[in-house]
Design an enzyme around this catalytic site. Structure first.
Site, PDB file in Angstrom:
ATOM      1  N   SER A 163       0.841  -1.199   0.000  1.00 48.18           N
ATOM      2  CA  SER A 163       0.000   0.000   0.000  1.00 48.18           C
ATOM      3  C   SER A 163       0.863   1.231   0.000  1.00 48.18           C
ATOM      4  CB  SER A 163      -0.843   0.068   1.279  1.00 48.18           C
ATOM      5  OG  SER A 163      -1.955  -0.720   1.157  1.00 48.18           O
ATOM      6  N   SER A 192       4.098   4.042   3.408  1.00 41.78           N
ATOM      7  CA  SER A 192       3.771   2.839   2.656  1.00 41.78           C
ATOM      8  C   SER A 192       3.833   1.643   3.616  1.00 41.78           C
ATOM      9  CB  SER A 192       4.795   2.683   1.528  1.00 41.78           C
ATOM     10  OG  SER A 192       4.539   1.555   0.752  1.00 41.78           O
ATOM     11  N   LYS A 193       3.338   0.519   3.216  1.00 36.52           N
ATOM     12  CA  LYS A 193       3.477  -0.698   4.021  1.00 36.52           C
ATOM     13  C   LYS A 193       3.174  -1.893   3.136  1.00 36.52           C
ATOM     14  CE  LYS A 193       4.345  -1.830   8.346  1.00 36.52           C
ATOM     15  NZ  LYS A 193       5.127  -1.103   9.383  1.00 36.52           N
ATOM     16  N   GLY A 194       3.733  -3.034   3.512  1.00 38.69           N
ATOM     17  CA  GLY A 194       3.485  -4.231   2.726  1.00 38.69           C
ATOM     18  C   GLY A 194       3.239  -5.414   3.624  1.00 38.69           C
ATOM     19  N   ASP A 231       9.397  -5.801   9.396  1.00 40.22           N
ATOM     20  CA  ASP A 231       8.281  -5.626  10.326  1.00 40.22           C
ATOM     21  C   ASP A 231       8.042  -7.002  10.953  1.00 40.22           C
ATOM     22  OD1 ASP A 231       6.177  -3.472  11.097  1.00 40.22           O
ATOM     23  OD2 ASP A 231       4.957  -5.241  10.758  1.00 40.22           O
TER      24      ASP A 231
END
Ligand code: NAD
Length: 476
Positions: A61, A106-108, A149
């Site tokens: 995202s 952002s992040k995944g 993460d």
């Protein structure tokens, strides 16, 4: 908030955002532009493993591109879903703005149980996921830079960086495509400990202000404070370890997947961590009471509660029973918006996630800069700094001789003063400065505005103001 329904993670982030923007004077269009997630890419890919094709689902995202590259970790967990990744990406936007890391958010995530696969299988899966993201510039030094993460660490980052380098053989900046890499693959000293270290620095800064300590109904310093930590992974382990070994805090409770350990005299964090590595959980650890109902230990008496595992663990259901007067959100989103209302009404002081766990992205920023400059921090200055210090020491020694022994230097002054800072010391210094400055910017709003009653709202106000001015500068 009066809704009886527990808000989801993403709803919680939006509710908290809305609470802050209600106190601001933003044009409505801009408010919405900042809140919404710009894009989410979903990928399903197959990998042939153990004689059959397995299909995996992953997300990346991008919440806000007011600054680029955008930045945010990649999580490997079975519960990963689009809403979660979008909530985490939004938090990254606000977090980066708060600590002045020049990135969008952002992040995944990859929906997988990493413990269910052998290392070589996980490498194949990670490389394939990275390939899908790299192909679309969703991993790229100038556009989108992931980090570790939950469920990922140095090893996964090294695979991703190598995958990028294989696909971009002439990109001289390829190492800057992800952060959190091991030191021998372009990483930086102090990245593994960074988020936990940031939690420690955040608490140290909090305890520098008697007014703030009093707001939590506490007094004194970190020394002797009773701490309960949930999740002894990367973030929780380092935070608990440093608070115990360097600040004298007493870690009375550790909550893990298979229950919790409790010891009012304090637990040996290092020993518990080794026990988990060896036995896969906390059960049967000697010198502690084991409780199978880990979540119940969140409600035990303590001075500081550190949720450092996952989101939503403090909800409307258990919030009324939480006794800790001070909670520092080492995890992202551990307190739902409904629980936040209950805790604030009780007077609990919450140091919010977007600040508390920003140590990771801060040191990631340093790593990215190091990769782009192709030189380790301190390499040019260290010996020159030592040479200048040597001059002062020589003068002091001359003075010493002149005074005939009536004055002398403290025993370890010379050795300490002569040593120039290495990369780790510089990283810690930069992190400490960042955590202190960001706390002060939140604190100014918290104490300076009568309509702001809590640190989270203050943090959102600082961040949103900065993001808004970025958008304005772009002419939006
Ligand atoms: P990790 O995978 O290293 O550790 C998570 C720990 O929590 C593990 O020890 C796991 O066993 C434990 N855990 C999982 N479910 C649990 C449960 N139900 N009850 C108790 N314990 C449970 O992950 P991490 O990197 O330490 O991340 C933890 C949190 O911190 C996440 O919310 C993440 O988004 C956030 N965070 C991490 C970083 C980073 O640099 N790694 C940076 C910022 C924020």
């Amino acid at each position: 908030m009066s809704a009886a329904r527990e808000p989801s993670f993403r709803e919680s982030v939006d509710l908290m955002f809305n609470r802050a923007v209600a106190l601001m004077d933003l044009p409505p269009g801009l408010e919405e532009k900042i809140r919404v997630c710009n894009a989410t890419y979903t990928v399903r890919f197959g990998v042939r493993l153990r004689g059959q094709i397995h299909t995996f689902t992953g997300y990346r995202s991008v919440h806000s591109e007011h600054m680029e590259p955008v930045k945010g970790g990649i999580r490997f967990a079975t519960a990963v879903h689009q809403d979660e990744v979008e909530a985490l990406a939004a938090l990254m936007t606000y977090k980066c703005a708060l600590v002045e890391a020049p990135f969008g958010g952002s992040k995944g995530g990859l929906r997988i149980d990493p413990r269910a696969w052998e290392e070589h299988e996980l490498e194949q899966i990670t490389r394939r996921f990275a390939y899908e993201l790299i192909k679309r510039d969703l991993i790229h030094p100038a556009q989108n830079v992931p980090a570790p993460d939950m469920g990922t660490g140095e090893r996964e980052m090294a695979w991703m960086a190598d995958q990028y380098a294989r696909m971009n053989t002439t990109d001289i900046n390829s190492r800057a495509c992800v952060t959190g890499k091991p030191p021998n693959a372009g990483g930086i000293a102090g990245r593994v400990e960074a988020t936990g270290r940031g939690v420690q620095y955040a608490l140290r800064e909090f305890f520098r202000y008697p007014d703030d300590i009093a707001k939590a109904g506490l007094s004194g310093t970190l020394d002797g404070k009773r701490v309960i930590v949930q999740g002894l992974g990367n973030v929780g382990y380092h935070a608990a370890l440093f608070l115990r070994e360097e600040d004298g805090a007493r870690v009375t409770g550790i909550i893990e997947r298979d229950g919790a350990l409790f010891n009012p005299d304090g637990l040996d964090v290092r020993a518990v961590h080794e026990w988990i590595a060896k036995h896969g959980g906390v059960r049967d650890f000697p010198d502690a009471i084991h409780s199978a109902d880990g979540a119940a230990v969140l409600e035990e008496e303590c001075d500081i509660l550190i949720p450092a595992a996952l989101e939503g663990v403090i909800s409307m259901e258990n919030a009324p029973r939480i006794k800790a007067p001070l909670i520092i959100e080492a995890a992202n989103g551990p307190i739902t918006a409904g629980a936040d209302d209950i805790l604030r009404a009780k007077g609990t002081v919450i140091i919010p996630d977007m600040y508390a766990n920003a140590g990771g992205v801060t040191v990631s920023y340093f790593e990215w800069v190091k990769n782009l400059s192709h030189i380790r921090f301190g390499r040019m200055q260290r010996r020159q700094e030592e040479a200048r210090h040597e001059l002062i020491v020589q003068e002091l020694e001359r003075l010493d001789r002149y005074l005939g022994g009536a004055w002398s230097m403290s025993p370890d002054f010379k050795a300490k003063y002569l040593r120039g800072a290495d990369e780790l010391e510089l990283v810690r210094s930069g992190l400490d400065d960042t955590m202190r400055t960001a706390y002060q910017s939140m604190r100014e709003v918290w104490h300076g505005r009568p309509d702001v009653q809590d640190l989270r709202t203050a943090a959102y106000l600082v961040s949103i103001t900065r993001v808004a001015s970025s958008y304005r500068a772009k002419g939006l």
